[in-house]
Motif scaffolding. Structure first.
Motif, PDB file in Angstrom:
ATOM      1  N   ARG A   1       7.840  -5.781  -3.875  1.00 59.36           N
ATOM      2  CA  ARG A   1       7.726  -5.404  -5.137  1.00 59.36           C
ATOM      3  C   ARG A   1       6.283  -4.804  -5.582  1.00 59.36           C
ATOM      4  NH1 ARG A   1      10.381 -10.582  -5.414  1.00 59.36           N
ATOM      5  NH2 ARG A   1      12.621 -10.300  -6.263  1.00 59.36           N
ATOM      6  N   THR A   2       5.316  -5.423  -4.952  1.00 64.14           N
ATOM      7  CA  THR A   2       4.159  -4.876  -5.125  1.00 64.14           C
ATOM      8  C   THR A   2       3.877  -3.618  -4.482  1.00 64.14           C
ATOM      9  OG1 THR A   2       3.387  -7.030  -5.168  1.00 64.14           O
ATOM     10  CG2 THR A   2       1.508  -5.444  -4.892  1.00 64.14           C
ATOM     11  N   ALA A   3       4.283  -3.355  -3.183  1.00 63.51           N
ATOM     12  CA  ALA A   3       4.111  -2.039  -2.631  1.00 63.51           C
ATOM     13  C   ALA A   3       4.800  -0.916  -3.107  1.00 63.51           C
ATOM     14  CB  ALA A   3       4.620  -2.359  -1.232  1.00 63.51           C
ATOM     15  N   ALA A   4       6.100  -1.387  -3.822  1.00 57.52           N
ATOM     16  CA  ALA A   4       6.795  -0.382  -4.477  1.00 57.52           C
ATOM     17  C   ALA A   4       6.310   0.159  -5.853  1.00 57.52           C
ATOM     18  CB  ALA A   4       8.193  -0.907  -4.887  1.00 57.52           C
ATOM     19  N   ARG A   5       5.634  -0.868  -6.480  1.00 54.44           N
ATOM     20  CA  ARG A   5       4.568  -0.659  -7.702  1.00 54.44           C
ATOM     21  C   ARG A   5       3.474   0.179  -7.293  1.00 54.44           C
ATOM     22  NH1 ARG A   5       3.347  -5.263  -8.845  1.00 54.44           N
ATOM     23  NH2 ARG A   5       0.936  -4.967  -8.694  1.00 54.44           N
ATOM     24  N   TYR A   6       2.775  -0.134  -6.369  1.00 52.60           N
ATOM     25  CA  TYR A   6       1.867   1.027  -5.993  1.00 52.60           C
ATOM     26  C   TYR A   6       2.045   2.304  -5.605  1.00 52.60           C
ATOM     27  CZ  TYR A   6      -1.390  -3.315  -5.302  1.00 52.60           C
ATOM     28  OH  TYR A   6      -2.145  -4.537  -5.396  1.00 52.60           O
ATOM     29  N   ALA A   7       3.008   2.433  -4.862  1.00 58.89           N
ATOM     30  CA  ALA A   7       3.673   3.667  -4.402  1.00 58.89           C
ATOM     31  C   ALA A   7       3.953   4.384  -5.714  1.00 58.89           C
ATOM     32  CB  ALA A   7       4.905   3.498  -3.662  1.00 58.89           C
ATOM     33  N   THR A   8       4.653   3.820  -6.865  1.00 52.77           N
ATOM     34  CA  THR A   8       4.824   4.426  -7.884  1.00 52.77           C
ATOM     35  C   THR A   8       3.669   4.896  -8.925  1.00 52.77           C
ATOM     36  OG1 THR A   8       6.769   3.177  -8.286  1.00 52.77           O
ATOM     37  CG2 THR A   8       5.776   4.260 -10.165  1.00 52.77           C
ATOM     38  N   GLU A   9       2.635   4.112  -8.689  1.00 55.22           N
ATOM     39  CA  GLU A   9       1.550   4.370  -9.230  1.00 55.22           C
ATOM     40  C   GLU A   9       0.565   5.502  -8.751  1.00 55.22           C
ATOM     41  OE1 GLU A   9      -0.614   0.570  -9.307  1.00 55.22           O
ATOM     42  OE2 GLU A   9       0.525  -0.203 -10.792  1.00 55.22           O
ATOM     43  N   ALA A  10       0.773   5.538  -7.150  1.00 59.75           N
ATOM     44  CA  ALA A  10       0.208   6.703  -6.623  1.00 59.75           C
ATOM     45  C   ALA A  10       0.792   7.992  -6.816  1.00 59.75           C
ATOM     46  CB  ALA A  10       0.256   6.373  -5.045  1.00 59.75           C
ATOM     47  N   GLY A  11       2.170   7.893  -7.436  1.00 61.52           N
ATOM     48  CA  GLY A  11       2.560   9.195  -7.775  1.00 61.52           C
ATOM     49  C   GLY A  11       3.866   9.630  -6.941  1.00 61.52           C
ATOM     50  N   VAL A  12       4.367   8.648  -6.361  1.00 59.46           N
ATOM     51  CA  VAL A  12       5.477   8.903  -5.415  1.00 59.46           C
ATOM     52  C   VAL A  12       6.898   9.588  -6.076  1.00 59.46           C
ATOM     53  CG1 VAL A  12       7.437   8.432  -3.955  1.00 59.46           C
ATOM     54  CG2 VAL A  12       5.091   7.548  -3.436  1.00 59.46           C
ATOM     55  N   GLN A  13       7.112   9.029  -7.123  1.00 54.59           N
ATOM     56  CA  GLN A  13       8.230   9.295  -8.083  1.00 54.59           C
ATOM     57  C   GLN A  13       7.872  10.721  -8.671  1.00 54.59           C
ATOM     58  OE1 GLN A  13      11.036   7.615  -7.639  1.00 54.59           O
ATOM     59  NE2 GLN A  13       9.979   6.240  -6.355  1.00 54.59           N
ATOM     60  N   GLU A  14       6.679  11.067  -8.916  1.00 55.91           N
ATOM     61  CA  GLU A  14       6.581  12.178  -9.529  1.00 55.91           C
ATOM     62  C   GLU A  14       6.212  13.515  -8.715  1.00 55.91           C
ATOM     63  OE1 GLU A  14       2.826  11.659 -11.620  1.00 55.91           O
ATOM     64  OE2 GLU A  14       3.558  10.052 -12.736  1.00 55.91           O
ATOM     65  N   LEU A  15       6.649  13.314  -7.406  1.00 67.38           N
ATOM     66  CA  LEU A  15       6.539  14.573  -6.314  1.00 67.38           C
ATOM     67  C   LEU A  15       7.822  15.473  -6.658  1.00 67.38           C
ATOM     68  CD1 LEU A  15       5.568  12.547  -3.182  1.00 67.38           C
ATOM     69  CD2 LEU A  15       4.188  14.029  -4.603  1.00 67.38           C
ATOM     70  N   LYS A  16       7.535  16.645  -6.388  1.00 66.27           N
ATOM     71  CA  LYS A  16       8.566  17.738  -6.639  1.00 66.27           C
ATOM     72  C   LYS A  16       8.666  18.353  -5.322  1.00 66.27           C
ATOM     73  CE  LYS A  16       8.283  18.208 -11.480  1.00 66.27           C
ATOM     74  NZ  LYS A  16       7.292  17.107 -11.537  1.00 66.27           N
ATOM     75  N   PRO A  17       9.422  17.828  -4.186  1.00 61.44           N
ATOM     76  CA  PRO A  17       9.470  18.465  -2.776  1.00 61.44           C
ATOM     77  C   PRO A  17      10.209  19.592  -2.960  1.00 61.44           C
ATOM     78  CG  PRO A  17      10.779  16.476  -3.033  1.00 61.44           C
ATOM     79  CD  PRO A  17       9.948  16.428  -4.371  1.00 61.44           C
ATOM     80  N   ASP A  18       9.883  20.571  -1.776  1.00 63.81           N
ATOM     81  CA  ASP A  18      10.329  21.697  -1.809  1.00 63.81           C
ATOM     82  C   ASP A  18      11.765  21.759  -1.018  1.00 63.81           C
ATOM     83  OD1 ASP A  18       8.539  23.171  -3.096  1.00 63.81           O
ATOM     84  OD2 ASP A  18       7.098  23.597  -1.632  1.00 63.81           O
ATOM     85  N   GLY A  19      11.642  20.625  -0.085  1.00 60.93           N
ATOM     86  CA  GLY A  19      12.905  20.631   0.621  1.00 60.93           C
ATOM     87  C   GLY A  19      12.507  19.440   1.663  1.00 60.93           C
ATOM     88  N   ARG A  20      13.624  19.016   2.540  1.00 59.45           N
ATOM     89  CA  ARG A  20      13.132  18.126   3.552  1.00 59.45           C
ATOM     90  C   ARG A  20      12.313  18.877   4.629  1.00 59.45           C
ATOM     91  NH1 ARG A  20      18.545  14.839   5.500  1.00 59.45           N
ATOM     92  NH2 ARG A  20      17.372  15.190   7.311  1.00 59.45           N
ATOM     93  N   PRO A  21      11.342  18.044   5.244  1.00 58.41           N
ATOM     94  CA  PRO A  21      10.419  18.593   6.311  1.00 58.41           C
ATOM     95  C   PRO A  21      11.307  18.770   7.752  1.00 58.41           C
ATOM     96  CG  PRO A  21       9.989  16.355   5.984  1.00 58.41           C
ATOM     97  CD  PRO A  21      11.033  16.666   4.905  1.00 58.41           C
ATOM     98  N   ARG A  22      10.683  19.395   8.413  1.00 64.11           N
ATOM     99  CA  ARG A  22      11.331  19.881   9.795  1.00 64.11           C
ATOM    100  C   ARG A  22      11.213  18.603  10.673  1.00 64.11           C
ATOM    101  NH1 ARG A  22       8.453  24.001  13.756  1.00 64.11           N
ATOM    102  NH2 ARG A  22       7.111  22.592  13.301  1.00 64.11           N
ATOM    103  N   ALA A  23      10.102  18.064  10.480  1.00 63.92           N
ATOM    104  CA  ALA A  23       9.689  16.852  11.229  1.00 63.92           C
ATOM    105  C   ALA A  23       8.965  15.757  10.418  1.00 63.92           C
ATOM    106  CB  ALA A  23       9.336  17.008  12.674  1.00 63.92           C
ATOM    107  N   VAL A  24       8.954  14.344  10.790  1.00 61.36           N
ATOM    108  CA  VAL A  24       8.174  13.566  10.139  1.00 61.36           C
ATOM    109  C   VAL A  24       7.458  12.938  11.050  1.00 61.36           C
ATOM    110  CG1 VAL A  24       8.209  11.438   8.655  1.00 61.36           C
ATOM    111  CG2 VAL A  24       9.785  13.184   8.124  1.00 61.36           C
ATOM    112  N   LEU A  25       6.235  12.861  11.387  1.00 56.32           N
ATOM    113  CA  LEU A  25       5.553  12.180  12.418  1.00 56.32           C
ATOM    114  C   LEU A  25       4.847  11.215  11.595  1.00 56.32           C
ATOM    115  CD1 LEU A  25       3.782  15.780  13.579  1.00 56.32           C
ATOM    116  CD2 LEU A  25       5.894  14.493  14.661  1.00 56.32           C
TER     117      LEU A  25
END
Length: 375
Positions: free
Chosen positions: A33-57
């Motif tokens: 719960r704490t980690a999810a809240r930190y991620a939200t506060e960091a702006g994860v839910q506000e991201l507007k991705p252009d699409g899926r990445p080719r690779a995730v490293l």
């Protein structure tokens, strides 16, 4: 030797738990719960991705990053673009490890950095290298570390790791339950946002609830006969764990269990997925490690000589009994060689919930085995 009496003495367990492993397992739901809240506060839910990445490293030290990459790759499904960047170096120390981007990495790729330390110079250099290549960068690490500054300089997304006061006593074990969920949860939220896997906020809340439920069932105050984690620890006291998994999600849970037994309890373990495990380990169960191979020697000195080490199968399944399954064949093979078998199967739920339950129960078991063996 395992001190089974210690398993049912919560005060003695607390005294033996100098690294806060039991607390980390018990507080896993709160950490999610704490980690999810930190991620939200960091702006994860506000991201507007252009699409899926080719690779995730994924880069990071020790088994924590290995487990994160394994779990994320499994949840992303077949053809997953998730790849772990293995470090090189002369020692497993923060200043000695080195990471490098592959030559093909570029602007359509995503670099994830996950570390419970954050002082590794090479990870800071890796973030800068990714920025110069045009890669997107995101990191999970303790706040206020050099890596946080490096990610900010690379115009990346930094998500503070959800730490606890007892995390700072000594270097964290990568297999510690608290470390896993603190690093994994923000990455789940991020990859859900970019469409690589499904882990919306309500699913993460269900994971936290399932972890709380397991903490109630497997906590130190619950006696061994009604505590699945303590029972498993007692069953593995003088055994070589042979971990067999069935179902996609059970695979990374089994590999994590084997790693946790080695790092936390100092116990070797073998792990394989069904049905291939039946062929891979058939000769092992028919050999000198089988329980029927070396009956207890009447003349053995019970004080000076430890009992012989024999295999015990631990079957982890993430699907209900029924349908196409290799579980009956696994039981038949084990029992035909007088090899005992322990089985764990989660309650019904989503993929993330069932995976979390398997991880939580085996985490508790590894911790109990570690504490009772070293008391």
């Amino acid at each position: 030797m395992l001190d089974e009496s210690l398993l049912d003495t919560s005060e003695a367990l607390a005294q033996a738990d100098r690294r806060g492993l039991l607390r980390g397992a018990a507080e896993a739901g709160a950490r999610v719960r704490t980690a999810a809240r930190y991620a939200t506060e960091a702006g994860v839910q506000e991201l507007k991705p252009d699409g899926r990445p080719r690779a995730v490293l994924i880069a990071g030290p020790g088994v924590a990053a290995t487990h994160a990459a394994d779990l994320l790759g499994t949840l992303a499904g077949p053809g997953s673009p998730v790849t772990r960047l293995a470090p090189t170096g002369v020692a497993p120390a923060a200043g000695a490890l080195r990471w490098e981007l592959p030559g093909w990495a570029g602007s359509v790729d995503l670099l994830l950095i996950a570390t419970p330390d954050g002082t590794e110079p090479s990870l800071s250099l890796l973030a800068d290298q990714a920025y110069r290549r045009g890669c997107s960068v995101a990191a999970v690490a303790p706040a206020g570390t050099p890596l946080a500054e490096a990610v900010a300089g690379a115009h990346g997304l930094f998500m503070p790791m959800a730490t606890a006061p007892y995390d700072h006593g000594e270097p964290l074990a990568g297999s510690s339950p608290g470390v896993l969920w603190a690093l994994l949860t923000p990455l789940l939220a991020l990859l859900d946002r970019i469409g690589l896997l499904t882990a919306p906020p309500d699913a993460l809340e269900k994971v936290a609830d399932r972890l709380d439920h397991i903490a109630e069932r497997c906590g130190p105050a619950i006696v061994t006969y009604s505590n699945p984690a303590k029972t498993l620890a007692a069953e593995l006291a003088d055994a070589l764990p042979v971990v067999w998994t069935e179902g996609d999600s059970a695979g990374p849970a089994g590999r994590r269990f084997a790693a946790a037994l080695a790092e936390l309890a100092g116990r070797p373990a073998l792990v394989a997925e069904l049905p291939e495990a039946l062929a891979a380990h058939a000769a092992l169960l028919a050999g000198p490690l089988a329980a029927s191979a070396d009956p207890d020697d009447f003349f053995r000195d019970r004080v000076e000589e430890p009992p012989a080490l024999h295999a015990r199968v631990v079957l982890l399944r993430d699907r209900p009994i029924g349908g196409l399954t290799a579980a009956p064949a696994a039981r038949d093979l084990a029992l035909s060689h007088d090899t005992p078998i322990s089985e764990l199967e989660p309650e019904a739920g989503g993929e993330l919930e069932t995976l979390a339950e398997l991880i939580a129960v085996t985490d508790f078991a590894a911790v109990y085995l570690a504490l009772a063996s070293r008391a």
